[in-house]
Design an enzyme around this catalytic site. Structure first.
Site, mmCIF file in Angstrom:
data_model
loop_
_atom_site.group_PDB
_atom_site.id
_atom_site.type_symbol
_atom_site.label_atom_id
_atom_site.label_comp_id
_atom_site.label_asym_id
_atom_site.label_seq_id
_atom_site.Cartn_x
_atom_site.Cartn_y
_atom_site.Cartn_z
ATOM 1 N N HIS A 123 0.822 -1.012 -0.024
ATOM 2 C CA HIS A 123 -0.212 -0.043 0.098
ATOM 3 C C HIS A 123 1.036 1.185 0.015
ATOM 4 O O HIS A 123 0.361 2.250 0.597
ATOM 5 C CB HIS A 123 -0.922 0.019 1.302
ATOM 6 C CG HIS A 123 -1.749 -1.328 1.575
ATOM 7 N ND1 HIS A 123 -2.897 -1.574 0.842
ATOM 8 C CD2 HIS A 123 -1.307 -2.317 2.173
ATOM 9 C CE1 HIS A 123 -3.346 -2.745 1.142
ATOM 10 N NE2 HIS A 123 -2.492 -3.263 2.043
ATOM 11 N N SER A 169 14.670 21.744 -16.212
ATOM 12 C CA SER A 169 13.602 22.435 -16.746
ATOM 13 C C SER A 169 13.944 23.717 -17.174
ATOM 14 O O SER A 169 15.234 24.164 -16.674
ATOM 15 C CB SER A 169 12.859 22.741 -15.397
ATOM 16 O OG SER A 169 11.938 23.884 -15.431
ATOM 17 N N LYS A 199 16.000 21.888 -11.114
ATOM 18 C CA LYS A 199 15.174 20.507 -11.258
ATOM 19 C C LYS A 199 15.998 19.601 -12.136
ATOM 20 O O LYS A 199 16.887 20.081 -12.910
ATOM 21 C CB LYS A 199 13.944 20.679 -12.495
ATOM 22 C CG LYS A 199 12.827 21.616 -11.708
ATOM 23 C CD LYS A 199 11.847 20.676 -10.974
ATOM 24 C CE LYS A 199 11.015 20.307 -11.897
ATOM 25 N NZ LYS A 199 9.813 19.409 -11.291
ATOM 26 N N GLU A 211 9.779 8.285 -17.216
ATOM 27 C CA GLU A 211 8.511 8.772 -17.266
ATOM 28 C C GLU A 211 7.791 8.508 -18.828
ATOM 29 O O GLU A 211 6.773 8.174 -18.808
ATOM 30 C CB GLU A 211 8.455 10.386 -17.061
ATOM 31 C CG GLU A 211 8.521 10.887 -15.879
ATOM 32 C CD GLU A 211 8.675 12.398 -15.575
ATOM 33 O OE1 GLU A 211 7.548 13.038 -15.791
ATOM 34 O OE2 GLU A 211 9.951 13.060 -15.452
#
Ligand code: ARG
Length: 460
Positions: free
Chosen positions: A159, A280, A286, A293
């Site tokens: 979980h 970024s 970043k 992804e």
């Protein structure tokens, strides 16, 4: 664009419009089958000559012409023509231009329907073999990292909450197993891909005295499709392949999701090499995990291809229908995407750096050895449900104290059960917890080393 007569145009009184020509042509993508189309044609022609359906001179001309064409294609010199519709007609027309009547005899006892089914199977077989190599490289990268980090403790989650200590190596070997099953699935799918449709002709077979087994042998097929209608019309082998590809990508998607989480500073478990990340354009701080992804994102597209093929097939009456021309782009893109994913992911996993301290800190925040304490009580005679309750109360106390179970003094622990003795601290340690799961398939470092070595050996 002008239209010119098609090879099959004798029956027609008007040419198709440029738009219809573009709509119906497949040469824009099926040129990728060229090498396999030539292989299939050579085997077919040799069989025709062997069975005295064409002459040895015709065969020699065909062999010479096709070798020439292959050479031009490989050199990037072959001119694909839209008005010749597809790879089969482009090659056949060029062959006739090069060798004359022998070129026109190549199509004896054959149809584009069994021809294309053969080409796709040859193409797919070749790419399944590349994919099997790619899967093995991915598995090797995982097993090597697993061996290196066989004893590094990290939180195992259920979980997405800290559950019990596992080792990082054990976690990676879970993916090794998934990819091992993917390889089994692919190898199994390959058996059904590797059957010869040629000889089915348009749908009903042919009246020439052909020898299908000979063609199958020459092309390395295990067997011959047993029903001519089925041979030209079904694409279940491609559907099955895409289903396997979807499962592979699902595994990559799960791994990607974990890499993305682990790279988030709140986890901080890993660092991915810069070459798999981007910055970024607006936020200078970043470092984004773009590659995982995209792997997660591309899974959607691969699932889409599977659904395309299933939908393509579901309403088709026997036998061949032009719908089937639509099988190629999903199939090609599936292969391209999975092969790239395999190669990139293997490199990325080899370059992965881990942060064992962050993993350890996370474990200390989750009472990850609570189950060990319950098991300790059970081994001393307490029924499991009572042990569970006693430990739950101990966890509640530790929570209010903002400490771990092993930081509670002995008398306090004993207040939950008088079965607790000093040896409890061995049980509450993270290392002790992992080490105690010392059976086949368990997370004890000793076992993980052996599992990683066995995994590496299985790849040889
Ligand atoms: N380009 C076609 C395909 O990909 C080849 C078979 C065409 N057969 C036909 N009868 N029109 O399926």
């Amino acid at each position: 664009m002008t239209t010119s007569p098609q090879l099959w145009s004798g029956r027609f009184s008007e040419p198709v419009s440029a738009r219809v020509q573009r709509y119906t042509a497949s040469i824009g993508f099926d040129y990728r089958l060229a090498e396999f189309d030539i292989q299939g044609s050579l085997a077919h022609a040799r069989m025709l000559a062997h069975c005295h359906i064409i002459s040895p001179t015709d065969l020699a001309d065909i062999e010479r012409g096709l070798a020439d064409i292959l050479h031009d294609i490989q050199a990037g010199r072959f001119e694909w023509k839209l008005e010749l519709e597809d790879v089969h007609l482009n090659i056949e027309k060029s062959l006739t231009e090069r060798v004359g009547d022998a070129g026109k005899r190549l199509h004896t006892g054959r149809s584009r329907n069994d021809q294309v089914a053969t080409d796709i199977r040859l193409w797919l077989r070749h790419h399944i073999d590349l994919m099997l190599v790619g899967l093995r490289n991915m598995q090797r990268a995982l097993a090597q990292q697993a061996e290196k980090h066989a004893a590094v403790l990290m939180p195992g989650h259920t979980h997405l909450q800290v559950a019990q200590p596992v080792t990082f190596g054990h976690h990676l070997l879970a993916y090794f197993e998934m990819f091992a099953r993917d390889a089994e699935r692919l190898a199994d799918c390959r058996r059904r891909v590797n059957r010869l449709p040629l000889g089915a002709a348009a749908l009903a077979g042919t009246s020439y005295p052909i020898d299908r087994d000979r063609v199958a042998r020459e092309l390395g097929f295990d067997s011959v499709c047993a029903n001519s209608l089925d041979a030209v019309s079904d694409r279940d082998f491609a559907i099955e392949f895409c289903a396997t590809a979807s499962v592979i990508m699902t595994h990559f998607s799960r791994l990607s999701e974990e890499l993305i989480l682990w790279m988030n500073p709140r986890f901080g478990f890993i660092d991915l090499p810069d070459r798999f990340c981007t910055g970024s354009s607006i936020m200078p701080q970043k470092k984004n995990p773009d590659v995982p992804e995209l792997m997660r994102g591309k899974t959607g597209r691969i699932n889409g291809h599977l659904v395309s093929l299933l939908t393509l097939m579901k309403g088709q009456p026997l036998a061949y229908n032009k719908d089937n021309q639509e099988d190629k782009e999903p199939l090609f893109d599936t292969v391209d995407t999975v092969l790239d994913t395999l190669a990139i992911a293997a490199e990325m996993m080899s370059g992965l750096e881990i942060r064992p301290n962050a993993m350890h800190d996370a474990l200390n925040q989750g009472h990850a050895t609570a189950t060990d304490l319950a098991d300790y009580l059970v081994k001393k005679g307490l029924p499991f449900r009572d042990a569970h309750e006693a430990v739950a109360r101990a966890v509640r106390l530790a929570e209010t104290r903002h400490c771990t179970l092993s930081e509670l003094p002995l008398p306090e622990l004993q207040s939950f059960s008088d079965l607790i003795e000093h040896d409890v601290y061995g049980v509450l340690s993270l290392e002790g917890s992992a080490a105690s799961r010392n059976h086949f398939g368990g997370t004890a470092p000793e076992r993980v080393i052996v599992a990683a070595q066995r995994a590496l050996q299985s790849l040889q």
